[in-house]
Write a protein that holds these residues in place. Sequence first.
Motif, PDB file in Angstrom:
ATOM      1  N   GLN A 160      14.834  10.035  -5.286  1.00 35.00           N
ATOM      2  CA  GLN A 160      14.331  10.773  -4.128  1.00 35.00           C
ATOM      3  C   GLN A 160      12.830  10.559  -3.976  1.00 35.00           C
ATOM      4  OE1 GLN A 160      15.494  14.807  -4.782  1.00 35.00           O
ATOM      5  NE2 GLN A 160      17.640  14.377  -4.330  1.00 35.00           N
ATOM      6  N   SER A 161      12.127  10.558  -5.110  1.00 32.02           N
ATOM      7  CA  SER A 161      10.679  10.362  -5.069  1.00 32.02           C
ATOM      8  C   SER A 161      10.340   8.986  -4.518  1.00 32.02           C
ATOM      9  CB  SER A 161      10.073  10.493  -6.458  1.00 32.02           C
ATOM     10  OG  SER A 161      10.390  11.726  -7.002  1.00 32.02           O
ATOM     11  N   TYR A 162      11.169   8.000  -4.879  1.00 34.74           N
ATOM     12  CA  TYR A 162      10.911   6.650  -4.390  1.00 34.74           C
ATOM     13  C   TYR A 162      11.050   6.602  -2.865  1.00 34.74           C
ATOM     14  CZ  TYR A 162      11.226   1.750  -3.354  1.00 34.74           C
ATOM     15  OH  TYR A 162      11.004   0.523  -2.794  1.00 34.74           O
ATOM     16  N   THR A 163      12.082   7.285  -2.339  1.00 33.84           N
ATOM     17  CA  THR A 163      12.273   7.356  -0.895  1.00 33.84           C
ATOM     18  C   THR A 163      11.053   8.010  -0.242  1.00 33.84           C
ATOM     19  OG1 THR A 163      14.562   7.778  -1.463  1.00 33.84           O
ATOM     20  CG2 THR A 163      13.982   7.988   0.864  1.00 33.84           C
TER      21      THR A 163
ATOM     22  N   LYS B  15       8.017   6.591   2.499  1.00 38.24           N
ATOM     23  CA  LYS B  15       7.724   7.245   3.787  1.00 38.24           C
ATOM     24  C   LYS B  15       6.262   7.635   3.935  1.00 38.24           C
ATOM     25  CE  LYS B  15      12.214   9.375   4.464  1.00 38.24           C
ATOM     26  NZ  LYS B  15      12.838  10.599   3.945  1.00 38.24           N
ATOM     27  N   LEU B  16       5.644   8.079   2.828  1.00 36.87           N
ATOM     28  CA  LEU B  16       4.294   8.614   2.926  1.00 36.87           C
ATOM     29  C   LEU B  16       3.267   7.526   3.216  1.00 36.87           C
ATOM     30  CD1 LEU B  16       4.233  11.210  -0.001  1.00 36.87           C
ATOM     31  CD2 LEU B  16       4.146  11.719   2.430  1.00 36.87           C
ATOM     32  N   PRO B  17       2.271   7.856   4.039  1.00 37.35           N
ATOM     33  CA  PRO B  17       1.208   6.881   4.331  1.00 37.35           C
ATOM     34  C   PRO B  17       0.152   6.874   3.227  1.00 37.35           C
ATOM     35  CG  PRO B  17       0.822   8.902   5.554  1.00 37.35           C
ATOM     36  CD  PRO B  17       2.085   9.123   4.754  1.00 37.35           C
ATOM     37  N   MET B  18      -0.645   5.837   3.206  1.00 37.44           N
ATOM     38  CA  MET B  18      -1.795   5.807   2.291  1.00 37.44           C
ATOM     39  C   MET B  18      -2.819   6.827   2.807  1.00 37.44           C
ATOM     40  SD  MET B  18      -1.564   3.506  -0.146  1.00 37.44           S
ATOM     41  CE  MET B  18      -3.055   2.597  -0.612  1.00 37.44           C
ATOM     42  N   PRO B  19      -3.646   7.377   1.908  1.00 39.38           N
ATOM     43  CA  PRO B  19      -4.662   8.316   2.397  1.00 39.38           C
ATOM     44  C   PRO B  19      -5.574   7.633   3.409  1.00 39.38           C
ATOM     45  CG  PRO B  19      -4.706   8.153  -0.015  1.00 39.38           C
ATOM     46  CD  PRO B  19      -3.703   7.171   0.474  1.00 39.38           C
ATOM     47  N   THR B  20      -5.908   8.347   4.480  1.00 40.50           N
ATOM     48  CA  THR B  20      -6.720   7.742   5.537  1.00 40.50           C
ATOM     49  C   THR B  20      -8.207   8.002   5.313  1.00 40.50           C
ATOM     50  OG1 THR B  20      -6.322   9.763   6.770  1.00 40.50           O
ATOM     51  CG2 THR B  20      -4.965   7.858   7.335  1.00 40.50           C
TER      52      THR B  20
ATOM     53  N   ILE C 139       3.249  20.063  -8.153  1.00 43.01           N
ATOM     54  CA  ILE C 139       2.938  18.844  -7.410  1.00 43.01           C
ATOM     55  C   ILE C 139       4.256  18.156  -7.064  1.00 43.01           C
ATOM     56  CG2 ILE C 139       1.647  16.675  -7.401  1.00 43.01           C
ATOM     57  CD1 ILE C 139      -0.095  17.859  -9.660  1.00 43.01           C
ATOM     58  N   PRO C 140       4.859  18.513  -5.944  1.00 41.40           N
ATOM     59  CA  PRO C 140       6.105  17.858  -5.556  1.00 41.40           C
ATOM     60  C   PRO C 140       5.820  16.420  -5.123  1.00 41.40           C
ATOM     61  CG  PRO C 140       5.380  19.381  -3.845  1.00 41.40           C
ATOM     62  CD  PRO C 140       4.415  19.521  -4.983  1.00 41.40           C
ATOM     63  N   PRO C 141       6.832  15.564  -5.160  1.00 44.19           N
ATOM     64  CA  PRO C 141       6.603  14.172  -4.761  1.00 44.19           C
ATOM     65  C   PRO C 141       6.051  14.063  -3.346  1.00 44.19           C
ATOM     66  CG  PRO C 141       8.781  14.435  -5.728  1.00 44.19           C
ATOM     67  CD  PRO C 141       8.213  15.808  -5.584  1.00 44.19           C
ATOM     68  N   THR C 142       6.331  15.067  -2.507  1.00 44.64           N
ATOM     69  CA  THR C 142       5.874  15.004  -1.119  1.00 44.64           C
ATOM     70  C   THR C 142       4.377  15.295  -0.983  1.00 44.64           C
ATOM     71  OG1 THR C 142       6.648  17.280  -0.997  1.00 44.64           O
ATOM     72  CG2 THR C 142       8.054  15.612   0.008  1.00 44.64           C
ATOM     73  N   ASP C 143       3.720  15.646  -2.066  1.00 41.73           N
ATOM     74  CA  ASP C 143       2.307  16.018  -2.012  1.00 41.73           C
ATOM     75  C   ASP C 143       1.413  14.895  -1.494  1.00 41.73           C
ATOM     76  OD1 ASP C 143       0.483  18.351  -3.073  1.00 41.73           O
ATOM     77  OD2 ASP C 143      -0.534  16.475  -3.587  1.00 41.73           O
ATOM     78  N   ASN C 144       1.521  13.742  -2.081  1.00 46.56           N
ATOM     79  CA  ASN C 144       0.783  12.573  -1.593  1.00 46.56           C
ATOM     80  C   ASN C 144       1.464  11.308  -2.098  1.00 46.56           C
ATOM     81  OD1 ASN C 144      -0.534  11.547  -4.162  1.00 46.56           O
ATOM     82  ND2 ASN C 144      -1.336  13.636  -4.124  1.00 46.56           N
ATOM     83  N   LYS C 145       1.056  10.186  -1.538  1.00 43.30           N
ATOM     84  CA  LYS C 145       1.742   8.924  -1.847  1.00 43.30           C
ATOM     85  C   LYS C 145       1.731   8.606  -3.334  1.00 43.30           C
ATOM     86  CE  LYS C 145       2.205   4.223  -0.053  1.00 43.30           C
ATOM     87  NZ  LYS C 145       3.405   4.390   0.746  1.00 43.30           N
ATOM     88  N   PHE C 146       0.608   8.897  -3.999  1.00 40.60           N
ATOM     89  CA  PHE C 146       0.513   8.509  -5.396  1.00 40.60           C
ATOM     90  C   PHE C 146       1.262   9.466  -6.315  1.00 40.60           C
ATOM     91  CE2 PHE C 146      -2.836   6.330  -3.213  1.00 40.60           C
ATOM     92  CZ  PHE C 146      -2.609   5.047  -3.655  1.00 40.60           C
ATOM     93  N   ALA C 147       1.372  10.722  -5.883  1.00 40.05           N
ATOM     94  CA  ALA C 147       2.197  11.661  -6.633  1.00 40.05           C
ATOM     95  C   ALA C 147       3.661  11.246  -6.515  1.00 40.05           C
ATOM     96  CB  ALA C 147       2.001  13.073  -6.109  1.00 40.05           C
ATOM     97  N   ALA C 148       4.059  10.762  -5.336  1.00 41.04           N
ATOM     98  CA  ALA C 148       5.427  10.300  -5.128  1.00 41.04           C
ATOM     99  C   ALA C 148       5.711   9.074  -5.993  1.00 41.04           C
ATOM    100  CB  ALA C 148       5.657   9.972  -3.657  1.00 41.04           C
ATOM    101  N   LEU C 149       4.742   8.153  -6.028  1.00 37.52           N
ATOM    102  CA  LEU C 149       4.891   6.951  -6.846  1.00 37.52           C
ATOM    103  C   LEU C 149       5.040   7.328  -8.315  1.00 37.52           C
ATOM    104  CD1 LEU C 149       4.798   3.836  -7.013  1.00 37.52           C
ATOM    105  CD2 LEU C 149       2.336   4.016  -7.318  1.00 37.52           C
TER     106      LEU C 149
END
Lengths: 468, 180
Positions: free
Chosen positions: A56-59, A63-68, A168-178
């Motif tokens: 799920q985290s990989y999905t 989806k999440l964008p890189m920080p802008t 810190i759920p995976p949805t927090d930011n791209k690197f947390a998801a990774l």
Amino acid sequence: MTKNTVTNDLNFNRNHDFAMPEITTSKVKRGINSKIVQSISNYKKESKWMQDFRQQSYTTFQKLPMPTWGPNLSKIDFNDITYFLRATDKQGTSWEDLPDEIKETYDRIGVPEHEKEWLGGVSAQYESEVVYESIEKELNDLGVIFCDMDTAVREHTELVKKYFSKLIPPTDNKFAALNSAVWSGGSFIYVPKGVHVKLPLQAYFRINAERFGQFERTLIIADEGSSVHYIEGCTAPSYSTQSLHAAVVEIFVLKNAKLRYTTIQNWSTNIYNLVTKRARADESAVMEWVDCNIGSGVTMKYPAVILAGDGARGSVLSMALAGKNQTLDTGAKMIHAAPNTTSNIVSKSISMNGGISNYRGLIKTTQSAKNAKSYTQCDAMLLDNNSKSNTYPTMDTQEISATISHEASIESIDDEKLFYFMSRGLTETQARSMMVNGFIDEITKEIPLEYSVELYRLINMEMENSIG
Amino acid sequence: MYENITNDNQTTYEITKPGEYVFYFENKNGDITFNIACENVNVYIYGLYQEREEDNFTLNITQNHISPNATSRSIIKSVLDDKSTLNFTGTICIDKKATNSIAHLTNHNLLLSKSARAITKPQLEIIPGQVECTHAATTSPLNKNQIYYLMSRGISTKKAEQLLIHGFIAEIKNIKKQYL
């Protein structure tokens, strides 16, 4: 007197500038896709919930964008990173059992000396998994759990499930998801009710494989009325290819507990250090982050405390030393979500030889934070005309009884002070080092002695190199 | 030179001659940039916000130091009542050439109501050495001890509050008086 001239191509961690041959026995393919994530689970023989969590985290990661905002991260190529490798097949139980190369690497950093001195337990991370771990009997007797995260998932499943990724759920930011998808290693600490761990718990982290990102995951739970001090320090050998370090650290400080988390970060300058660190402090709990950033090419790290219980206290002491080709984007976040909560942030940054240091912070006071108090101080020092220092604090206050204050200053080394020091017979280098060391004194006196000595030497070395 | 820029539509002020400049405004929305492109300049920027009901002001100030040996100071104060909001971003930018710059930025917010909100972002972007730059920001309610003190002198709660608010904004108000 020639001033502000840069003569040397600096890389101050020369004494750690070495690389041992890779001794990997199992290594997944470079790059990332759902199969690779699955193969990490397979290697680790993980149960279904963790396998699902990774997938799920990989999905989410896709989806999440890189920080802008913040430093430029466009050079990170997620497909050019090896996400998992294992240094030895079995975890070594004692120092003698470790492979010679690993021992040699540690010897050069000085782990055994540290251990003799005063380590409560060493959990040294070589490559992506803990290979060396010594837990003193004392800790076991107290009921303290101090192990690597993989072991914790296997042996303390219920405890881990209760807290893992809750802050810190995976949805927090791209690197947390990774990290959630490919995490490996890291520390797990549980301190039972009312237990005070007197010796600091330490872990050494190493990155030694080229194009290899380290994704450790740390979870610390300090149960009611307990106290513990955790220290992580890193040194890494230099490599020319880009490497990524994306850790996730979650900390739960329950009622009346006290926790301090000290980091001495000294990655080599080719490393992207993108770390998500967050703590929750319950009623009357105290959470302290002490964060020293010396190395890495790009660091983005903003330790956060969610002050969730009445009378909780949060503190961040942060230090950054940005040299050539370094961008250190550090800061702190305090979320006041309960009455009578207090927070204190002290940030000291030094920029030299074209380095960039940023402070980025957030103090948020919600409407339930009656009588909340917060104070932020960020001081920056510029050592030459090519370096840069930025400060971006945000204060969002929604509560009438809250007192929020912020101060920042930027200074350079004053010629008059320099002259005064030199009239007392010091060389310019000595005078400058003295002023820099005095500037960060507030932080160094809070970290364990051997680290502050090391830091002092590092700064002196830096100063010697920066003056022509 | 004193200038009340409250009703100006101009967003950029170019300072190209040496001297002292005072800019004053009240309850002003928008982006204002001060380009300091001359040596021996003192720039003072004073902003006052008195908001009530559903007032919502957004202010972005940039103190842009392009030339060396110049000084800029800004002080922004707000008194926020009812459901009002102030969203303030203040940036100090010091260019590479602008050595010996002195720049200060201060923002003080006084919250009078539970629903008032102050969002403040004081920012520094500094490149060269030999500068002196600071910023400070506070957000707080009226000081209870001070109210108590005034009440102990026979002043009603309401009057005491008014006195304290008056004192809070006086620093800025007096500037205006001084130059008129």
